[in-house]
Design a protein around this motif. Structure first.
Motif, PDB file in Angstrom:
ATOM      1  N   GLY A 179      11.407  -3.584   9.281  1.00 50.74           N
ATOM      2  CA  GLY A 179      10.427  -3.095   8.318  1.00 50.74           C
ATOM      3  C   GLY A 179      10.739  -3.423   6.874  1.00 50.74           C
ATOM      4  N   TYR A 180      11.858  -4.119   6.622  1.00 52.43           N
ATOM      5  CA  TYR A 180      12.261  -4.395   5.240  1.00 52.43           C
ATOM      6  C   TYR A 180      12.459  -5.887   4.995  1.00 52.43           C
ATOM      7  N   ASP A 181      11.667  -6.703   5.699  1.00 55.97           N
ATOM      8  CA  ASP A 181      11.757  -8.157   5.546  1.00 55.97           C
ATOM      9  C   ASP A 181      11.309  -8.607   4.161  1.00 55.97           C
ATOM     10  N   ILE A 182      10.319  -7.950   3.585  1.00 59.82           N
ATOM     11  CA  ILE A 182       9.796  -8.394   2.288  1.00 59.82           C
ATOM     12  C   ILE A 182      10.872  -8.269   1.214  1.00 59.82           C
ATOM     13  N   GLN A 183      11.640  -7.181   1.228  1.00 53.20           N
ATOM     14  CA  GLN A 183      12.722  -7.042   0.259  1.00 53.20           C
ATOM     15  C   GLN A 183      13.730  -8.182   0.408  1.00 53.20           C
ATOM     16  N   LEU A 184      14.039  -8.541   1.643  1.00 51.34           N
ATOM     17  CA  LEU A 184      14.971  -9.644   1.883  1.00 51.34           C
ATOM     18  C   LEU A 184      14.387 -10.969   1.408  1.00 51.34           C
ATOM     19  N   LEU A 185      13.153 -11.257   1.778  1.00 48.60           N
ATOM     20  CA  LEU A 185      12.551 -12.548   1.444  1.00 48.60           C
ATOM     21  C   LEU A 185      12.300 -12.675  -0.055  1.00 48.60           C
ATOM     22  N   ASN A 186      11.883 -11.581  -0.692  1.00 49.24           N
ATOM     23  CA  ASN A 186      11.728 -11.622  -2.150  1.00 49.24           C
ATOM     24  C   ASN A 186      13.067 -11.856  -2.837  1.00 49.24           C
ATOM     25  N   SER A 187      14.130 -11.275  -2.306  1.00 50.37           N
ATOM     26  CA  SER A 187      15.457 -11.508  -2.876  1.00 50.37           C
ATOM     27  C   SER A 187      15.864 -12.970  -2.721  1.00 50.37           C
ATOM     28  N   MET A 188      15.570 -13.559  -1.575  1.00 51.63           N
ATOM     29  CA  MET A 188      15.867 -14.980  -1.390  1.00 51.63           C
ATOM     30  C   MET A 188      15.057 -15.834  -2.361  1.00 51.63           C
ATOM     31  N   ALA A 189      13.784 -15.486  -2.556  1.00 50.66           N
ATOM     32  CA  ALA A 189      12.963 -16.237  -3.515  1.00 50.66           C
ATOM     33  C   ALA A 189      13.527 -16.097  -4.926  1.00 50.66           C
ATOM     34  N   ALA A 205       3.230 -18.962 -12.091  1.00 50.07           N
ATOM     35  CA  ALA A 205       3.529 -18.009 -13.159  1.00 50.07           C
ATOM     36  C   ALA A 205       3.402 -16.571 -12.660  1.00 50.07           C
ATOM     37  N   ASP A 206       2.393 -16.308 -11.843  1.00 49.69           N
ATOM     38  CA  ASP A 206       2.218 -14.957 -11.309  1.00 49.69           C
ATOM     39  C   ASP A 206       3.379 -14.572 -10.398  1.00 49.69           C
ATOM     40  N   LEU A 207       3.830 -15.517  -9.571  1.00 47.52           N
ATOM     41  CA  LEU A 207       4.936 -15.208  -8.673  1.00 47.52           C
ATOM     42  C   LEU A 207       6.225 -14.985  -9.451  1.00 47.52           C
ATOM     43  N   ASP A 253      10.430 -11.325 -11.439  1.00 50.85           N
ATOM     44  CA  ASP A 253      11.274 -10.883 -12.552  1.00 50.85           C
ATOM     45  C   ASP A 253      11.781  -9.466 -12.326  1.00 50.85           C
ATOM     46  N   ASP A 254      10.995  -8.657 -11.646  1.00 47.43           N
ATOM     47  CA  ASP A 254      11.359  -7.256 -11.415  1.00 47.43           C
ATOM     48  C   ASP A 254      12.237  -7.067 -10.182  1.00 47.43           C
ATOM     49  N   VAL A 255      12.526  -8.155  -9.464  1.00 50.21           N
ATOM     50  CA  VAL A 255      13.335  -8.056  -8.257  1.00 50.21           C
ATOM     51  C   VAL A 255      14.807  -8.161  -8.610  1.00 50.21           C
ATOM     52  N   ASP A 256      15.584  -7.188  -8.188  1.00 50.29           N
ATOM     53  CA  ASP A 256      17.033  -7.234  -8.317  1.00 50.29           C
ATOM     54  C   ASP A 256      17.610  -7.607  -6.955  1.00 50.29           C
ATOM     55  N   ILE A 257      18.338  -8.714  -6.924  1.00 50.19           N
ATOM     56  CA  ILE A 257      18.820  -9.241  -5.641  1.00 50.19           C
ATOM     57  C   ILE A 257      19.714  -8.228  -4.938  1.00 50.19           C
ATOM     58  N   GLY A 258      20.599  -7.602  -5.677  1.00 50.76           N
ATOM     59  CA  GLY A 258      21.500  -6.631  -5.064  1.00 50.76           C
ATOM     60  C   GLY A 258      20.758  -5.437  -4.504  1.00 50.76           C
TER      61      GLY A 258
END
Length: 688
Positions: free
Chosen positions: A219-229, A251-253, A258-263
């Motif tokens: 259920g938390y794949d998006i957090q992982l994939l956004n962190s990879m991006a 630009a939108d992506l 920008d608000d994603v913290d990888i950790g």
């Protein structure tokens, strides 16, 4: 109702009836099937299911006579009696409640021709209420890929994946679920130096071959994939020329990421941040990287968004439109791809053209003499919730929704609320238990036609046996029903499956240039335009299937799982194992596979087991707010803490008695991969 054992078996190359790989098999004598050197299994290799495929053909439980329910019990009946009962009852219901009161369940385990005829019956009767079990496995994948790329199928071929430098396998276990693909295509690529990244909450045979494993929380794949991006952006690993020429929305992506913290994202996903960074670098730095995706990604209430986040990785790194790259869903049944291709879906006509498109409807009307309805029909997951209310009747062809739908207890009760249900099948399944009429159909070994495998190859099936008893071929049953139900009865006057296929090529632009002769003993791959010499291997090379040169990059925000875990609850996730298949209606009747299976178990981490006083082999009760099942515990460190796993193949335990009704808002796929459950020993349950 036992099958006739003198069936004149013969050896003709056909396609295995199980998964979507498309291995070719034939009858080998002594009640066994064997592999033949074919387009996919080029050396004739097959998995245990393929080797056991003939076990069910002459099984003593085969239905060989029509059944009609009288005074609550089934009685055998002549075909004319059974077909007349079906015709009369469906006609009465349509006259009283309208065509949309009937739901048609097509079959992703039956041929293109059969499914084409079924959806044609539905639409000529005036409803788009037709769906198949693709709704339950990859409809969210198709939705996201269709929106962004214009096509929801594998972008590449199995053959060209041998050229990849990196395999990113997410939510799939191909070593067990698609073993011929894994051994014949993935393993050679790995031996050639390709890196395998595996994203899965379990350690499986696929993980054993991986260089990097990310055991993401369900259920938390998006957090992982956004962190990879975010890693790809931060470390300047973006393919800038591809992004500039072939994408929009960069630009939108970037603003969103920008608000994603990888950790923090890795922590929420339950994975190590350094491993996330390593996986992102490995994928982005590869010259050619291919994504392989499965139901662990798609079967969520946010499944479509999961796939959107996955597509961002491919687009940011330019891994689309070239050999050895792309986004490649592995399909679960031998014709789950084809059932969608030919229009057995409520919102699209053959060739995935929307039912809302007047030009597409007119092309179909030119062939049928009747224009299909313009409003999308109900998906099977929505329809089952309306049984007894808006939906008064169901036509179930070769599927077993009483087992495969989520919240199965509720679905079973819904079937009992129907005014009428007819099932076409081989055995008395759990769905047959709710039927008013049962029509005995044909197995893979008794039919001709075509199926379409996971990388878009259309291949021919050929009979290997005669029908048992008084059973009929599925295509003959369906065309007979079409002639009885539809005013334009000549619309179903076909001289065999080839004539159906010829009509299909006239209404499905993806298949337009195909023919039985052209397929022969090999295959033809879609898209195959009428004016082309061959099909297309790699999609989206110069333009996307949408006709556009660009595809959008899509900001994706996480959505919490619909079934929230509280207190001491664990997350139940489900899946397949090597020796099983779908609802188990076929594999549980295979002596070969039953010898392999042992008993079904609930995999549970040692820490979770110890906290509950559970030891390996103990009987445990698994409960959700929807029901409970009893199963043996397998205590293993191969599954992450907080998560338990069981298969969905058995009537006992019926895992889908535990799964919930939450649906993805776009694809209406159920959330099979995240159910909140309590796990206890029977003694603990009694004490409470």
């Amino acid at each position: 109702m036992g099958a006739n054992q003198d069936r004149n078996p013969r050896a003709e190359q056909t396609v295995c009836p199980y998964c979507g790989v498309g291995c070719t098999i034939q009858y080998a004598g002594n009640g066994k099937a064997t592999g033949t050197a074919g387009p996919v299994n080029t050396k004739g290799e097959i998995c245990p299911k393929g080797g056991a495929a003939y076990d069910v053909v002459e099984h003593e439980d085969r239905l060989t006579e029509p059944l009609v329910r009288e005074n609550g019990r089934f009685a055998t009946a002549p075909w004319e009696t059974a077909l007349s009962r079906v015709t009369d009852r469906l006609t009465e219901i349509i006259d009283q409640h309208g065509s949309d009161a009937v739901e048609f369940f097509a079959s992703s385990n039956c041929t293109n021709e059969e499914n084409y005829v079924l959806q044609k019956i539905a639409r000529m009767l005036g409803t788009n209420n037709v769906d198949n079990c693709a709704r339950l496995c990859h409809s969210s994948t198709v939705a996201a890929m269709s929106e962004r790329f214009g096509a929801g199928a594998m972008t590449n071929t199995l053959d060209d994946l041998a050229e990849t430098d990196c395999l990113l396998v997410t939510g799939a276990n191909p070593a067990e679920q698609h073993p011929v693909i894994f051994r014949s295509y993935f393993v050679p690529a790995i031996r050639n130096g390709a890196t395998l990244i595996h994203i899965d909450q379990r350690e499986t045979d696929t993980t054993n071959a991986a260089d990097i494993h990310l055991d993401v929380r369900p259920g938390y794949d998006i957090q992982l994939l956004n962190s990879m991006a975010k890693v790809i952006l931060d470390e300047e690993l973006v393919d800038e020329s591809f992004v500039e020429e072939r994408t929009t929305g960069y630009a939108d992506l970037t603003a969103h990421l920008d608000d994603v913290d990888i950790g923090s994202g890795a922590d929420v996903a339950g994975v190590d941040p350094e491993t996330v960074q390593e996986a992102a670098r490995t994928y982005a730095e590869a010259d050619r990287a291919a994504i392989i995706t499965g139901m662990g990604m798609s079967q969520h209430a946010c499944g479509t968004d999961n796939v959107h986040a996955l597509l961002n990785l491919a687009l940011l790194t330019g891994n689309v439109g070239r050999p050895g790259t792309g986004v490649n869903p592995l399909r679960g049944q031998n014709n789950v791809q084809g059932a969608g291709d030919i229009g057995a879906l409520p919102s699209v006509l053959p060739g995935y053209e929307p039912v809302t498109d007047p030009d597409a409807r007119q092309r179909v009307a030119d062939e049928w003499g009747v224009e299909p309805p313009s409003e999308p029909g109900l998906t099977e997951t929505t329809a089952t919730h309306q049984f007894g209310d808006e939906i008064k009747a169901a036509v179930v062809f070769g599927e077993n929704p009483a087992v495969t739908e989520p919240n199965a207890t509720s679905v079973g009760a819904g079937f009992d609320e129907l005014d009428f249900c007819v099932v076409i099948d081989l055995f008395e399944t759990a769905t047959v238990d709710h039927a008013d009429v049962v029509l005995p159909g044909s197995s893979w070994a008794e039919k001709a036609g075509t199926v379409t495998n996971t990388d878009r190859r259309v291949m021919r099936m050929r009979p290997n046996a005669d029908l048992p008893g008084n059973a009929r071929r599925d295509l003959d049953i369906l065309t007979d029903l079409g002639q009885r139900l539809v005013d334009q009865s000549d619309a179903f006057d076909y001289d065999g499956p080839e004539a159906v296929f010829e009509e299909l090529t006239r209404v499905n632009p993806l298949y337009a240039g195909m023919s039985y002769d052209g397929i022969g003993d090999s295959f033809q791959r879609w898209p195959f335009p009428a004016d082309a010499d061959s099909g297309t291997d790699v999609l989206h090379t110069e333009t996307f299937a949408s006709g556009e040169q660009t595809a959008s990059l899509a900001p994706v925000s996480p959505t919490p799982p619909a079934d929230a875990v509280t207190g001491e609850q664990l997350v139940l996730t489900t899946g397949r194992v090597l020796q099983h298949f779908n609802s188990g209606a076929l594999t549980r009747r295979s002596e070969t596979l039953m010898r392999m299976r042992g008993e079904d178990v609930l995999e549970i981490h040692p820490d979770d087991a110890a906290a509950r006083g559970i030891e390996d082999g103990d009987t445990v009760v698994v409960e959700s707010e929807r029901g409970s099942v009893t199963v043996s515990a397998a205590v293993t460190a191969t599954i992450r803490p907080g998560v338990v796993f069981c298969t969905f193949h058995y009537l006992d335990p019926l895992a889908n008695a535990l799964t919930g009704d939450a649906l993805d808002p776009v694809a209406e796929i159920p959330e099979y991969k995240h159910s909140a459950v309590e796990v206890r020993t029977p003694a603990a349950t009694t004490q409470e």
